[in-house]
Design a protein around this motif. Structure first.
Motif, short mmCIF file in Angstrom:
data_model
loop_
_atom_site.label_atom_id
_atom_site.label_comp_id
_atom_site.label_asym_id
_atom_site.label_seq_id
_atom_site.Cartn_x
_atom_site.Cartn_y
_atom_site.Cartn_z
N GLY A 1 0.21 -1.57 -4.79
CA GLY A 1 1.58 -1.21 -4.47
C GLY A 1 2.62 -1.85 -5.36
N THR A 2 3.78 -1.25 -5.34
CA THR A 2 4.96 -1.78 -6.01
C THR A 2 5.90 -2.29 -4.93
N PRO A 3 6.40 -3.51 -5.05
CA PRO A 3 7.27 -4.03 -4.00
C PRO A 3 8.62 -3.32 -3.98
N GLY A 4 9.22 -3.31 -2.81
CA GLY A 4 10.57 -2.77 -2.70
C GLY A 4 10.72 -1.74 -1.61
N ALA A 5 11.96 -1.38 -1.35
CA ALA A 5 12.26 -0.38 -0.33
C ALA A 5 11.54 0.92 -0.67
N GLY A 6 10.97 1.52 0.32
CA GLY A 6 10.26 2.78 0.12
C GLY A 6 8.82 2.62 -0.33
N SER A 7 8.36 1.37 -0.49
CA SER A 7 6.97 1.15 -0.88
C SER A 7 6.05 1.72 0.18
N PRO B 1 2.46 -0.42 4.40
CA PRO B 1 3.65 -0.26 3.56
C PRO B 1 4.56 -1.49 3.59
N GLN B 2 4.98 -1.90 2.41
CA GLN B 2 5.92 -2.98 2.15
C GLN B 2 5.37 -4.38 2.44
N ARG B 3 4.10 -4.51 2.84
CA ARG B 3 3.51 -5.83 3.08
C ARG B 3 3.22 -6.51 1.76
N LEU B 4 3.31 -7.84 1.74
CA LEU B 4 2.96 -8.66 0.59
C LEU B 4 1.74 -9.50 0.96
N VAL B 5 0.73 -9.51 0.09
CA VAL B 5 -0.46 -10.34 0.28
C VAL B 5 -0.64 -11.19 -0.98
N ILE B 6 -0.79 -12.50 -0.78
CA ILE B 6 -0.99 -13.43 -1.89
C ILE B 6 -2.35 -14.09 -1.68
#
Length: 137
Positions: A40-46, A111-116
């Protein structure tokens, strides 16, 4: 990641077809952070999950070493992108066995989640530390 003292650039990384199929992605052996650009690409609408990975190091002060010890649920993460800054709130900080990480629910598209993902500093050869975060409302 102010709580962990991490402020560094994130480089794009395109995993190979085999790495994607096995969900066994090994970033280059540097102290850099890498964004898995094929996800994914981060940001609104991801419509996908954004993944960032990097190594923890034994015997060196690598930024991702602090993910295991300094980041907690509720802490903030800010990603600066070409379209502006995105604030996230840490939901979970967990560890996974390296050999079972590929079967983890972190690969479920949210959608819009970040995983590190990085090595867990108390067992860098056997475990990963995984941070999940959601956009801050």
């Amino acid at each position: 990641m102010p709580a962990a003292g991490i402020d560094q650039p994130i480089l794009p990384l395109a995993p190979s077809t085999a790495e994607l199929a096995n969900q066994s992605i090994v970033p280059p052996m540097t102290m850099d952070a890498y964004w898995l650009a094929t996800y994914g690409t981060p940001g609104a609408g991801s419509t996908n999950t954004t993944y960032i990975t990097g190594h923890s190091w034994e015997g060196a002060d690598a930024p991702f070493d602090r993910l295991s010890t300094h980041l907690n649920p509720g802490d903030t993460i800010t990603l600066s992108t070409q379209t502006g800054a995105i604030d996230y709130t840490v939901d979970t900080v967990t560890t996974h066995d390296k050999n079972t990480l590929k079967n983890s629910d972190i690969w479920r598209i949210t959608p819009q989640r970040l995983v590190i993902i990085s090595c867990y500093t108390n067992d860098p050869w056997g475990k990963n530390v995984v941070i999940t975060a959601s956009p801050t409302p």
